[in-house]
Design a protein around this motif. Structure first.
Motif, PDB file in Angstrom:
ATOM      1  N   GLY A  23       0.826  -1.202   0.000  1.00  0.00           N
ATOM      2  CA  GLY A  23       0.000   0.000   0.000  1.00  0.00           C
ATOM      3  C   GLY A  23       0.862   1.254   0.000  1.00  0.00           C
ATOM      4  O   GLY A  23       1.176   1.816  -1.051  1.00  0.00           O
TER       5      GLY A  23
ATOM      6  N   LYS B 222      -1.889  -5.202  -4.911  1.00  0.00           N
ATOM      7  CA  LYS B 222      -2.122  -3.820  -4.498  1.00  0.00           C
ATOM      8  C   LYS B 222      -3.378  -3.292  -5.158  1.00  0.00           C
ATOM      9  O   LYS B 222      -3.821  -3.797  -6.201  1.00  0.00           O
ATOM     10  CB  LYS B 222      -0.923  -2.937  -4.852  1.00  0.00           C
ATOM     11  CG  LYS B 222      -0.487  -2.997  -6.304  1.00  0.00           C
ATOM     12  CD  LYS B 222       0.803  -2.213  -6.518  1.00  0.00           C
ATOM     13  CE  LYS B 222       1.271  -2.302  -7.975  1.00  0.00           C
ATOM     14  NZ  LYS B 222       2.533  -1.556  -8.187  1.00  0.00           N
ATOM     15  N   ALA B 223      -3.955  -2.278  -4.551  1.00  0.00           N
ATOM     16  CA  ALA B 223      -5.166  -1.654  -5.073  1.00  0.00           C
ATOM     17  C   ALA B 223      -4.825  -0.749  -6.251  1.00  0.00           C
ATOM     18  O   ALA B 223      -3.665  -0.344  -6.438  1.00  0.00           O
ATOM     19  CB  ALA B 223      -5.850  -0.845  -3.970  1.00  0.00           C
TER      20      ALA B 223
ATOM     21  N   LEU C  28      -4.998   2.486  -7.050  1.00  0.00           N
ATOM     22  CA  LEU C  28      -5.171   3.834  -6.520  1.00  0.00           C
ATOM     23  C   LEU C  28      -3.959   4.699  -6.856  1.00  0.00           C
ATOM     24  O   LEU C  28      -2.832   4.208  -6.917  1.00  0.00           O
ATOM     25  CB  LEU C  28      -5.344   3.789  -4.991  1.00  0.00           C
ATOM     26  CG  LEU C  28      -6.584   3.068  -4.448  1.00  0.00           C
ATOM     27  CD1 LEU C  28      -6.493   2.935  -2.938  1.00  0.00           C
ATOM     28  CD2 LEU C  28      -7.856   3.814  -4.847  1.00  0.00           C
TER      29      LEU C  28
ATOM     30  N   CYS D  84      -2.698   6.979  -4.976  1.00  0.00           N
ATOM     31  CA  CYS D  84      -1.922   7.339  -3.787  1.00  0.00           C
ATOM     32  C   CYS D  84      -0.969   6.241  -3.338  1.00  0.00           C
ATOM     33  O   CYS D  84      -0.286   6.386  -2.309  1.00  0.00           O
ATOM     34  CB  CYS D  84      -2.857   7.695  -2.638  1.00  0.00           C
ATOM     35  SG  CYS D  84      -3.952   6.343  -2.126  1.00  0.00           S
ATOM     36  N   LEU D  85      -0.892   5.128  -4.064  1.00  0.00           N
ATOM     37  CA  LEU D  85       0.003   4.040  -3.672  1.00  0.00           C
ATOM     38  C   LEU D  85       1.449   4.535  -3.580  1.00  0.00           C
ATOM     39  O   LEU D  85       1.886   5.365  -4.365  1.00  0.00           O
ATOM     40  CB  LEU D  85      -0.076   2.901  -4.690  1.00  0.00           C
ATOM     41  CG  LEU D  85      -1.373   2.089  -4.734  1.00  0.00           C
ATOM     42  CD1 LEU D  85      -1.276   1.021  -5.803  1.00  0.00           C
ATOM     43  CD2 LEU D  85      -1.683   1.468  -3.384  1.00  0.00           C
TER      44      LEU D  85
ATOM     45  N   CYS E 274      -5.931   1.920   0.455  1.00  0.00           N
ATOM     46  CA  CYS E 274      -5.020   1.050  -0.282  1.00  0.00           C
ATOM     47  C   CYS E 274      -5.021  -0.365   0.279  1.00  0.00           C
ATOM     48  O   CYS E 274      -4.792  -1.339  -0.453  1.00  0.00           O
ATOM     49  CB  CYS E 274      -3.608   1.621  -0.268  1.00  0.00           C
ATOM     50  SG  CYS E 274      -2.877   1.794   1.369  1.00  0.00           S
TER      51      CYS E 274
ATOM     52  N   GLU F 121      -9.160  -1.988   0.228  1.00  0.00           N
ATOM     53  CA  GLU F 121      -9.713  -2.448  -1.050  1.00  0.00           C
ATOM     54  C   GLU F 121      -9.241  -3.848  -1.446  1.00  0.00           C
ATOM     55  O   GLU F 121      -9.802  -4.462  -2.354  1.00  0.00           O
ATOM     56  CB  GLU F 121      -9.361  -1.446  -2.155  1.00  0.00           C
ATOM     57  CG  GLU F 121     -10.150  -0.148  -2.062  1.00  0.00           C
ATOM     58  CD  GLU F 121     -10.102   0.638  -3.350  1.00  0.00           C
ATOM     59  OE1 GLU F 121      -9.635   0.091  -4.371  1.00  0.00           O
ATOM     60  OE2 GLU F 121     -10.547   1.803  -3.339  1.00  0.00           O
TER      61      GLU F 121
END
Length: 340
Positions: free
Chosen positions: A283, A300-301, A303, A305-306, A318, A321
């Motif tokens: 994350g 990992k999601a 996103l 912002c990772l 992160c 999800e």
């Protein structure tokens, strides 16, 4: 020729350094190679056959502050190293490097101090940390890469203790065992206890056993996970090794697992060094630099912002999800069905 590598960072960083240690010794067989590390992690390199001496310091205790720095520098200087390479790069490790008395010094450093090194190297943050270390030694000493990845040597005592602990739980089980490492140095690296409890139930339902790993800081999380689980079966036992093992004993225990599920953490990298397939959950940390350097997968999601690097997050999307069903699919991929 006497050489010192300095790396006062954490478990993962020391494991990342093991290919470089091997490369150095194979390239220069006559070299006397010493390592300066944090005393908490001394055992990780204790049995490494390529190292002549492990020098450990209490970096947050007796060896902190100016008086502590002076003692460490004097200890380094009396060993009369020819070469010192700094693989940490903060002010403390750079000061140790600069005042080591070595004829040649190089490596990472803060910009203002780097100009005083014999050879200053910018850390490459666009590759795995193992490759960054290797590039540094190639650039400063012309070291060629050897075959193979990270490695850890445990010694006979850890092997014996781990075997006894394992047999206490899994002796009569015909099932494969899935390792679950719940910890992470940042709170944001940790997957939720509810998600882990659901995954554990799903793993047991498939007929696998479970081995929980972690240190003292993970005790409460593991207890919470177990309290939220709903499935119990004698055919698929649960082993709780949290807070019970040394790092080397953990290395021997995790080697017995079919696969390890873990967030970005030191224990994850130890498992990789033991050639255990790793399902890693990422994350806030950088999956390019710190992914499993070997057999494994990064989950990992999707996103933006990772890799934010935050140690605290009110949202934590992160991790939230990532669903247990996704992780279970990877468990099945890496293992055969467990037949009780």
């Amino acid at each position: 020729m006497k050489m010192l590598l300095i790396n006062l960072m954490y478990i993962g960083d020391l494991i990342f350094m093991t290919p470089v240690i091997r490369d150095l010794k194979l390239h220069y067989p006559e070299i006397e190679l010493s390592i300066l590390i944090d005393r908490k992690y001394e055992e990780l390199l204790r049995y490494n056959p390529y190292i002549s001496e492990v020098i450990s310091i209490d970096k947050k205790g007796a060896d902190s502050g100016l008086a502590g720095y002076y003692r460490v520098i004097q200890d380094i200087r009396k060993r009369r190293f020819d070469i010192v390479v700094n693989l940490h790069g903060n002010e403390r490790s750079t000061i140790f490097t600069l005042f080591s008395g070595a004829r040649y010094h190089s490596g990472y450093a803060p910009k203002l101090l780097g100009k005083f090194l014999g050879s200053f190297v910018d850390l490459n943050r666009n590759v795995h940390q193992v490759e960054a270390y290797r590039q540094t030694l190639k650039e400063t000493m012309g070291i060629r890469e050897s075959a193979g990845g990270m490695e850890i040597y445990t010694g006979s005592e850890a092997l014996q203790h781990a075997s006894v602990m394992w047999q206490e739980i899994f002796k009569s089980s015909p099932c494969q065992v899935i390792g679950l490492n719940t910890g992470g140095s940042w709170p944001t690296k940790r997957w939720g206890t509810q998600q882990l409890a659901k995954l554990a139930d799903m793993i047991l339902a498939e007929g696998y056993g479970i081995a929980f790993f972690g240190g003292p800081m993970d005790r409460d999380d593991v207890a919470a996970i177990i309290s939220k689980m709903t499935i119990r079966t004698n055919n698929a036992p649960i082993g709780v090794f949290t807070e019970r093992t040394s790092l080397l004993e953990y290395a021997e225990l995790v080697k017995k697992c079919a696969v390890l599920v873990s967030g970005d953490s030191g224990p994850m990298h130890i498992a990789v060094a033991q050639r255990v397939p790793v399902i890693s959950i990422f994350g806030p940390s950088d999956s390019v630099r710190y992914r499993p350097y070997g057999k494994g997968v990064v989950v990992k999601a999707n996103l933006k912002c990772l890799g934010c690097g935050r140690h605290q997050c009110n949202d934590h999307a992160c991790m939230k999800e990532i669903q247990p069903e996704t992780i279970l699919d990877y468990v099945k991929f890496y293992t055969a069905s467990c037949v009780a």
